[in-house]
Scaffold this active site. Structure first.
Site: not given
Ligand code: APR
Length: 255
Positions: A105-106, A129, A140, A157, A197-199, A223
């Protein structure tokens, strides 16, 4: 409000672990009101996919469009606060001797949660990221805290006149080497690895969980839906991180 039951062996493991890593994605910030990266965008930005804005090619093609998208996202982040999931991770950091948080996350909400709880030294965050609150020169690399927002074009800049850009990693760009190397080292040496919380589809972040698992770490996934990682996880808790993490902290540490 339902109460999760955590397996006793997991509670025992977490109580005795001294080296824990948590990898987070956009799902952790979702309960703060920020869309996940793959959520549909809203308003003016509905017509764009993030992948079509977060790239050097998009910035070269239309720097003002990309700059305005990140300006909109910076304002969106300023308007939200950390949620219970962010705070629960800080509580874990206070209780585990060697805790590393690796985030994709950013938005800086993990750091804001630690600051709010006045936890500084034990809360190590690796930003794979980047962070949209930081702005730097696209030529620069000079960082700046201030810029002229009133121009019709992208601010420039003050050192070299290059276009300013957010300090984030765009598609096709390399991750910050120091952050990635520290993340790989942390994943390889931890006893417990949380993926929250990441796909789990974007590399190299997605490979960290496998690196930990292959070194014998216990893999715990939290997740909203199953991911490619789920089959590899020792434990999978499906639901909202803002609900599950506080329940876990309560069950394990009574906090
Ligand atoms: N609690 C837990 N999980 C959750 C919630 C929640 N409240 N809400 C959504 N999710 C899950 C979704 O089901 C999904 O699997 O969080 C995941 C988010 O996945 P993405 O939207 O793909 O985000 P992320 O995994 O962070 O993406 C990774 O990809 O595009 C690049 O730089 C971008 O940092 C990002 C990276």
């Amino acid at each position: 409000m339902w109460t999760l039951t955590f397996p006793p062996e997991l509670i025992t493991l977490l109580l005795r672990t001294s080296n824990l890593v948590a990898l987070t994605g956009a799902g952790v910030s979702q309960e703060s009101g920020l869309r996940t990266f793959r959520d549909a965008q809203d308003g003016l930005w509905k017509q764009y996919k993030p992948e079509d804005l977060a790239s050097p090619q998009a910035f070269a093609r239309d720097p003002k469009l990309v700059w305005d998208w990140y300006a909109w996202r910076r304002e969106a982040v300023k308007a939200v606060r950390p949620n219970p999931g962010h705070y629960a991770l800080v509580e874990i950091a206070k209780r585990v001797p060697n805790f590393t948080l690796i985030t994709q996350n950013v938005d800086g909400l993990h750091q804001l949660a630690a600051q709010t709880l006045k936890v500084f030294e034990t809360f190590r965050v690796l930003e794979l990221h980047g962070n949209i609150q930081r702005v730097r020169c696209s030529e620069c690399y000079t960082f700046t805290e201030t810029w002229d927002d009133d121009t019709e074009s992208v601010p420039r800049c003050e050192v070299c006149g290059g276009l300013l850009r957010p300090d984030v990693v765009w598609f096709g760009e390399a991750l910050p080497r120091d952050q990635l190397e520290a993340a790989v080292e942390a994943a390889r040496s931890c006893e417990v690895f949380f993926s929250i919380g990441t796909s789990g589809v974007v590399q190299p972040a997605a490979s960290l969980a496998y690196a930990a698992r292959n070194r014998g770490a216990t893999l715990i996934e939290i997740n909203a839906e199953p991911t490619p990682l789920t089959l590899k996880a020792n434990y999978f808790f499906q639901g909202k991180s803002g609900e599950i993490l506080p329940e876990l902290v309560e069950a394990v540490w009574g906090a």
